[in-house]
Design an enzyme around this catalytic site. Sequence first.
Site, PDB file in Angstrom:
ATOM      1  N   GLU A 225      13.808  39.316  31.893  1.00  0.00           N
ATOM      2  CA  GLU A 225      12.799  38.773  31.104  1.00  0.00           C
ATOM      3  C   GLU A 225      11.048  38.792  30.995  1.00  0.00           C
ATOM      4  OE1 GLU A 225      12.889  33.997  31.263  1.00  0.00           O
ATOM      5  OE2 GLU A 225      12.203  34.169  29.519  1.00  0.00           O
TER       6      GLU A 225
ATOM      7  N   ASP B 120       4.602  30.482  25.402  1.00  0.00           N
ATOM      8  CA  ASP B 120       4.659  28.971  25.841  1.00  0.00           C
ATOM      9  C   ASP B 120       3.252  28.437  26.662  1.00  0.00           C
ATOM     10  OD1 ASP B 120       6.353  29.512  24.743  1.00  0.00           O
ATOM     11  OD2 ASP B 120       7.972  28.850  25.552  1.00  0.00           O
TER      12      ASP B 120
HETATM   13  C1  GLC Z   1      10.841  30.715  25.598  1.00  0.00           C
HETATM   14  C2  GLC Z   1       9.861  32.035  25.419  1.00  0.00           C
HETATM   15  C3  GLC Z   1       9.530  32.889  24.057  1.00  0.00           C
HETATM   16  C4  GLC Z   1      11.061  32.942  23.768  1.00  0.00           C
HETATM   17  C5  GLC Z   1      12.026  32.482  23.398  1.00  0.00           C
HETATM   18  C6  GLC Z   1      13.713  32.603  24.111  1.00  0.00           C
HETATM   19  O1  GLC Z   1      10.711  30.075  24.448  1.00  0.00           O
HETATM   20  O2  GLC Z   1       8.116  31.469  25.743  1.00  0.00           O
HETATM   21  O3  GLC Z   1       8.369  33.304  23.431  1.00  0.00           O
HETATM   22  O4  GLC Z   1      10.761  33.314  22.276  1.00  0.00           O
HETATM   23  O5  GLC Z   1      11.983  31.904  25.168  1.00  0.00           O
HETATM   24  O6  GLC Z   1      13.556  34.115  24.609  1.00  0.00           O
END
Ligand code: GLC
Length: 424
Positions: A388, A164
């Site tokens: 995460e 992101d």
């Molecule tokens: C965030 C991350 C993305 C992921 C999502 C759910 O947006 O950047 O890569 O898919 O979270 O985990």
Amino acid sequence: MTNPRISPALDEQARAILRGNDRGGYTVPTDGLYPYQWNWDSAFAAWGFATFDLDRAWTELDTLFSAQWDDGMVPHIIFHKPDPGYFPGPDVWGTGKSPETSGISQPPVAATMARLILDIDAQAGRDRIAALYPKMLAWHRWWRDYRCGSGVVAITHPWESGRDNCPDWDIGMRNVDGSNVGEYTRRDTGHVDPSMRPGKADYDRYIAMVQFGRECGWDQAEIVKNGPFLMADPGITFILLRAHDDLAAMGRTLGHDVSEIEGWAADLRAAVPSIWNAETRGYDARDLKTGRFSGRIGSAAFLAYLAGVESPELDVRMTELWDAVRYGFPSADPASADFDPRRYWRGPSWPVVNALMAIGLKDRGHHAAAERLRRETAELIEAHGFFEYFDPIDGTPCGGDAFTWTAAIWLTWAGLAADTKGGA
Ligand code: GLC
């Protein structure tokens, strides 16, 4: 012969996380912060499930593809059930689909994950992949038709990249006017430490891009042509190149003519040199509106190995970035002024990217590097749990806990006592 495992207790915890995040046919990335089905998270979840429940693994992919748009796109979020704890929800995206979805896609790892699952039991997966194959083909065609106009893969929103807020997108983000998006309340910063999340100025721009898509009825050709953001993404370029090969391999086994996919792969491979930045000595994101490189190198550049793309210079750059940290591969260059070891994609080490990188390294015969990546990732999870992402310098766990894809890659890869198997 089964591979020795680091810790049966952690294996059990990882399975419990997958089961706990299972909402019936699909898995949420983590409870609270991400309450819906995310595209590439789900593909990794499927790989994780495949270590103990093959049927459930295929179901995860079936559910993902059940939300495919008529034009072939598989959206980045599927809003199966309303959840007020998440922003921007279906009302903001306004795609009008059923089930409701976002209006962009996410890294197409599904074919690669499906092939890994098929490798576990080809017989059990034959009918499942036969049904999924045309859907995957349509999705790959969508990438080709709507995102590969410049040769390599372009993204129309940083969220499409899955990375992101990484520094790669800063140059393109500057062109986006976020000043007129109106009032809104973020939910992410209520779930986790705001200093680990993207800042407000970034968020305003993210929302402006969503509003553009919504206003043009999610007309993908219009978004590419006149939308506020269009950047070439080395990450998806390499992921799609690999996925084309995996899809073609599965298609051949099913008896299909795969020449169309081979053609897409050949074209994409031929375009890869256009994202080599001689100044930063790496594969670099490029603003397709101005032609300018981002001038930033991050983990995505090293997904090249996954696509069978490599060079001695790339090996050198990999070592330079990696040796500057202690735990896993940094998402952004530690030598760069904007490196931030705890802010999401601006530096932290992401287990899931480490796993993809390791698959590529191993396939290219870089066994020691692949094993180092596995070991460092395992150390993080053993010490702190299934977070995460992690600070690559001191290992501090960051973001959401009990994370689906971290649990999944533990079961499939990081939790092996030593990854000596020939394959991925
Ligand atoms: C965030 C991350 C993305 C992921 C999502 C759910 O947006 O950047 O890569 O898919 O979270 O985990």
